[in-house]
Design a protein around this motif. Structure first.
Motif, short mmCIF file in Angstrom:
data_model
loop_
_atom_site.label_atom_id
_atom_site.label_comp_id
_atom_site.label_asym_id
_atom_site.label_seq_id
_atom_site.Cartn_x
_atom_site.Cartn_y
_atom_site.Cartn_z
N UNK B 126 19.18 13.53 -33.39
CA UNK B 126 18.12 13.39 -32.37
C UNK B 126 18.40 14.30 -31.17
N UNK B 129 17.33 17.69 -32.08
CA UNK B 129 15.87 17.78 -32.00
C UNK B 129 15.42 17.93 -30.53
N UNK B 130 16.05 17.16 -29.64
CA UNK B 130 15.74 17.27 -28.21
C UNK B 130 16.02 18.69 -27.71
N UNK B 132 16.14 21.39 -29.38
CA UNK B 132 15.17 22.30 -29.99
C UNK B 132 13.86 22.28 -29.20
N UNK B 133 13.45 21.09 -28.81
CA UNK B 133 12.19 20.96 -28.03
C UNK B 133 12.28 21.75 -26.71
N UNK B 134 13.44 21.64 -26.07
CA UNK B 134 13.58 22.29 -24.76
C UNK B 134 14.20 23.69 -24.85
N UNK B 135 14.43 24.17 -26.09
CA UNK B 135 14.94 25.53 -26.29
C UNK B 135 16.37 25.75 -25.81
N UNK B 159 15.15 20.55 -36.96
CA UNK B 159 15.63 21.32 -35.79
C UNK B 159 16.98 21.95 -36.07
N UNK B 162 16.67 25.48 -36.47
CA UNK B 162 16.16 26.28 -35.35
C UNK B 162 17.19 26.55 -34.26
#
Lengths: 255, 255
Positions: B126, B129-130, B132-135, B159, B162
């Motif tokens: 998780x 994933x977080x 990844x969301x914020x780059x 993620x 990524x």
């Protein structure tokens, strides 16, 4: 001494149908049991493994002095009370608190979280913990996972004993809240930027199942969609993480 | 046709020691497999259950046309590839990407996340994933759970394909980053209010195990403690939720 029948009853509380029948639930782990004992929720019995008892004698004697019933179990009996592989060795059985009946008549806080169709017990417990951190009440609608499932209780880390949670809220009560001037905000991939969003006086923020999205009922109630802007490549956030971010940003707007 | 030996090898990838030996990992679920196939990471084989194959014939034929090897398995064979109770019926085996060797020589971004001792695979996935969301890129130090564990891969929702993740980073490399003008921020219950915090030019934000807290090494490296102010009763936040909040608030400070 715990009777065989009692052990059978308490170990059955791992399953929802028996939690509903007995109107009780089991909370496992020292931190969570402690939070439960410090709450207003009635504790029926504390159950400890022999090993936990020997290693935590002082704490447990303190609990007995407070008048709680404590029983010591062989580790193979204790393991029947839990779905974890390596249990800490301490659990307690609590009466389910009385259900809050009508959210529309009861709620007045500026922000309320509404969860629908949250099927993962870990996510449900984590969202409860997030709401507890930010001091927010919760409505559960449309088939959320059971609040008193052992995994949800564990993930809440005791927050289940702090947060005011309205279970099985019928859609008509949401309509009632709308009449009470609550605006419905729905977390979505294409909505208003939460950092720039001006919060209404009273908001209900809905979070739905990650895979299936909001139901038609919630879509119809929604006044505004809100979005956490992204800078990376993930397609979405985990629903518990999204709830944490949205509450962290929006609760700042009301200070 | 999958040989018995191949099935044995691929199903062994559920275990870390075999992932290390083969230098491969298995990703399960249609969304995650799709993200993997769209990444630069080499896919060795795609495995589908007979039922999934029949229900997703078009998508799978599209994949075969791209040159990927696809094998169809009986459902009892497919279940050997996964630790989930109700698998979707699609998985793929990927080569582990090459490790990034020296974070101190490679990193230049304004915010980097450093995880130490994160033992829960769901939380690890998780947090990825977080990030990844914020780059955001990630450093793993001091015995984090295995990145390629099936539960971590699943929780990352793709993620993992990524985000730039530096594994097994030695403490000396962190010291190197400090020399490269990175400030170390440690999430803590008693620190600077993140909403009022002025972010340094270059920051490494460390998150440690919820139960054991930051190690002595991380404490010694820390320049500043940062805190998410609370309004409720929870004693702490889940580490993945805390990471989401801190990234959501602090990445706003650099825009």
């Amino acid at each position: 001494m715990l009777t065989k029948n009692e052990l059978k009853t308490y170990s059955s509380l791992i399953q929802k149908k028996f939690r509903n029948k007995e109107n009780k639930f089991i909370a496992e782990g020292s931190k969570i049991v402690e939070e439960g004992l410090n709450s207003n929720i009635k504790c029926e019995i504390i159950l400890a493994s022999q090993q936990y008892y020997e290693e935590n004698l002082k704490d447990l004697q303190h609990i007995i002095k407070k008048g709680h019933r404590l029983e010591i179990l062989k580790s193979q009996d204790f393991s029947r009370l839990t779905d974890t592989v390596n249990p800490q060795g301490i659990a307690a059985v609590f009466n389910k608190p009385a259900k809050f009946l009508n959210a529309a008549e009861t709620l007045s806080s500026k922000i309320v979280v509404c969860l629908e169709n949250i099927s993962d017990h870990g996510n449900l417990g984590t969202i409860i913990r997030n709401c507890d951190w930010f001091g927010i009440n919760i409505l559960l609608v449309n088939n959320c996972a059971d609040l008193y499932n052992p995994k949800a209780v564990r993930a809440s880390m005791g927050s289940i004993f702090h947060v005011r949670i309205f279970e099985d809220v019928p859609i008509e009560h949401l309509t009632g809240l709308k009449k009470n001037k609550y605006k419905f905000l729905c977390s979505d991939l294409n909505g208003e930027n939460i950092y720039k969003y001006t919060l209404p006086d009273k908001s209900i923020i809905t979070f739905s199942n990650e895979a299936s999205g909001p139901s038609q009922n919630i879509i119809e109630l929604t006044d505004e969609k809100i979005t956490i802007p992204k800078s990376g490549k993930a397609e979405s956030l985990n629903v518990a993480s999204a709830s944490a971010v949205i509450l962290a940003v929006l609760t700042q707007n009301i200070k």
